[in-house]
Scaffold this motif. Sequence first.
Motif, mmCIF file in Angstrom:
data_model
loop_
_atom_site.group_PDB
_atom_site.id
_atom_site.type_symbol
_atom_site.label_atom_id
_atom_site.label_comp_id
_atom_site.label_asym_id
_atom_site.label_seq_id
_atom_site.Cartn_x
_atom_site.Cartn_y
_atom_site.Cartn_z
ATOM 1 N N TYR A 152 78.180 38.490 106.803
ATOM 2 C CA TYR A 152 78.362 37.992 105.441
ATOM 3 C C TYR A 152 77.607 36.682 105.281
ATOM 4 O O TYR A 152 77.892 35.697 105.971
ATOM 5 C CB TYR A 152 79.855 37.765 105.152
ATOM 6 N N HIS A 173 76.105 40.134 98.634
ATOM 7 C CA HIS A 173 76.283 40.320 100.072
ATOM 8 C C HIS A 173 75.064 40.971 100.714
ATOM 9 O O HIS A 173 74.266 41.626 100.032
ATOM 10 C CB HIS A 173 77.523 41.175 100.343
ATOM 11 N N ASP A 216 84.046 36.953 100.754
ATOM 12 C CA ASP A 216 83.374 36.102 101.730
ATOM 13 C C ASP A 216 84.071 34.745 101.686
ATOM 14 O O ASP A 216 85.187 34.640 101.169
ATOM 15 C CB ASP A 216 81.862 35.996 101.464
ATOM 16 N N TRP A 217 83.439 33.720 102.198
ATOM 17 C CA TRP A 217 84.109 32.418 102.271
ATOM 18 C C TRP A 217 84.529 31.902 100.897
ATOM 19 O O TRP A 217 85.502 31.168 100.766
ATOM 20 C CB TRP A 217 83.212 31.384 102.966
ATOM 21 N N SER A 267 82.647 32.665 106.373
ATOM 22 C CA SER A 267 82.109 34.004 106.169
ATOM 23 C C SER A 267 82.044 34.709 107.519
ATOM 24 O O SER A 267 81.468 34.181 108.477
ATOM 25 C CB SER A 267 80.711 33.948 105.540
#
Length: 293
Positions: free
Chosen positions: A57, A183, A32-33, A53
Amino acid sequence: MPTITTRDGVALHYEEAGSGTPILFVHEFGGDWRSWEPQMRYFTRRYRCITYSARGYLPSQVPERVDAYSQVNAVNDMIDVLNGLNIDRAHIVGLSMGGFATLHFGLHHPDRARSLVVAGAGYGAEKAFEAYFRDVSLAVADQFENKGAPAFAPTYATAASRIVFQVKDPRGWQEFATQLGEHSSIGSAMTMRGVQARRPSIYDLEDELKRMTVPTLIVVGDEDDHCLQPGIFLKKTVPASGLLVLPKTGHTLNIEEPALFNQFVSDFLATVEQDKWGARDPRSAPTEIMKTS
């Protein structure tokens, strides 16, 4: 919490830091980010860095309809992030699912890309494994949906191409696995069904890739078996491309070998900025072995 709303109304969480030429980082299915933190810390010394994201997400919005997820939407979201930040052109760096999106970005929006870094892109691309990949993607989606991300993450995180990461850097791998377990279960399932299981093979894009002139760095790990041959294919197909193979490295390239990844990507970006990363010289014919006259 900073967000950008896409053209179809999905709120995407993003983070940015630094100043200068923009770099947009696009994460893999298992990330993700946060997955780009080693790159955010390194490249913000010289660049304006953006990580986000993807839809599905957290803390981005999680649509619950599978038709909200597709390769097209993934690329559109990249454009919407750039537009939302008033960025005309950027270097695009993507891993795995993000690497596929980066390739499609270069194909459909070459005017918005200063360069492309396509890392770990190959799963489902090999024609011999195409049907298997689609079937296993749907099975993985079911596992995320039925068991939930916290319960299924330890299984997903021990896929063959991630074992080398676990062996060489147990703490780094554990951080990856822990974040995977955080997540959205629905978002992960929908992404598997809508993006991963439905995206076209890069081998089906050969004619388009031959015409793509964006400077491209292809990166694969030598223990990421299903990305090696697709990486070689991309090197032979994309005109202005180079291939980097990291030794004793699996799928999670940027966090498994952050120093090497950052070094080579930094050199690539600098070469592109100097307009020195061109297409292969036509005199360097791949069919020739030695000259006789």
